[in-house]
Design an enzyme around this catalytic site. Sequence first.
Site, short mmCIF file in Angstrom:
data_model
loop_
_atom_site.label_atom_id
_atom_site.label_comp_id
_atom_site.label_asym_id
_atom_site.label_seq_id
_atom_site.Cartn_x
_atom_site.Cartn_y
_atom_site.Cartn_z
CD GLU A 1 12.15 9.86 -20.78
OE1 GLU A 1 11.75 8.43 -21.10
OE2 GLU A 1 11.65 10.47 -20.36
CG HIS B 1 8.02 13.30 -24.53
ND1 HIS B 1 7.36 13.04 -23.77
CD2 HIS B 1 9.95 13.71 -23.44
CE1 HIS B 1 7.72 12.90 -22.29
NE2 HIS B 1 8.69 13.17 -22.24
CG HIS C 1 7.80 17.84 -19.98
ND1 HIS C 1 8.81 18.09 -19.79
CD2 HIS C 1 7.81 16.39 -20.67
CE1 HIS C 1 9.64 16.68 -19.41
NE2 HIS C 1 9.01 15.99 -19.86
CD GLU D 1 -8.98 20.99 -34.76
OE1 GLU D 1 -7.99 20.54 -36.51
OE2 GLU D 1 -8.67 21.72 -34.51
CG HIS E 1 6.50 12.56 -18.45
ND1 HIS E 1 7.50 12.12 -17.48
CD2 HIS E 1 7.40 13.72 -18.51
CE1 HIS E 1 8.72 11.75 -18.31
NE2 HIS E 1 8.32 13.28 -18.96
O1 2HA Z 1 14.51 15.79 -19.79
O2 2HA Z 1 11.52 14.83 -21.49
O3 2HA Z 1 11.00 12.29 -20.04
C1 2HA Z 1 13.71 15.14 -21.12
C2 2HA Z 1 12.42 14.05 -20.71
C3 2HA Z 1 12.60 12.63 -20.36
ZN ZN Z 2 9.57 14.46 -20.58
#
Ligand code: 2HA
Ligand code: ZN
Length: 275
Positions: free
Chosen positions: A115, A139, A141, A169, A210
């Site tokens: 990414e 980032h 998940h 909050e 995602h």
């Molecule tokens: O595997 O999270 O979006 C890495 C990620 C791809």
């Molecule tokens: Zn990801």
Amino acid sequence: MKVLEAEFVRGFIRMAGDGWDQGWHERNGGNLSYRIKPEEAASVEEEFSRREWQPIGTSVPDLAKEYFLVTGSGKYMRNVSIKPEDSICIIELDEKGENYRICWGLVNGGKPTSELPSHLMNHEVKKNVTGGRYRVIYHAHTTNTIALTFVLPLKDETFTRELWEMATECPVVFPDGIGIVPWMVPGGRDIAVATSELMKKYDVAVWAHHGMFCAGEDFDLTFGLMHTVEKSAEILVKVLSMTPNKRQTIEPDDFRNLAVDFKVTLPEKFLYEKH
Ligand code: 2HA
Ligand code: ZN
């Protein structure tokens, strides 16, 4: 100084472990990047050995010649704390912001996160809109936030308002709101453009089905932001699991009163009437 002794590197490694502990990083899921200060790069430069230039896959001219600490593609967040030199790397960008080269780390080969275009385009936007204050892009998940992308309309207004309502909050922690990117193929320039467009207005962008991207000034604020949004999503998942109708909630005028006392500006587009 050794790279692994530097405070910014230790903060980065701790954050990777914190994300793993939260359950946000199955397998190689998620990635983290930090825009290194010039004096921090200089303090560890003795350990740098520069590899070949590689294309970024997009262009970030306002980040030319900057250094970044980033997780490696296919690497596991779970392993960052026990083998950082295998899992993460420091990269340098060229004078056009079109190519990068690895200066340290990924000792067993590999390349920066898949990414990288999203991370760097978000950094470029945030550097410009915050006068250089923001340095972290994260980032993950995040389970509950992902779950909500299957049941709520994929609209900035809906996600922001519903998550604000779940914890007092929230409007103080993310007063600008949350942006939503519809499902897109990850890893490329298109999703990076869509995400960085939202980062002009928001510190949080949700990728439908995602995960989430958060931006912030330092590791504490960025991790804390992700944690707050995801906790609020968890409460909403619990509420929706009990009933489709809330008996009572925080109302638009309550938010307006909160905004005055906490000295935040809450855009009226999120304070719409529901009935
Ligand atoms: O595997 O999270 O979006 C890495 C990620 C791809
Ligand atoms: Zn990801």
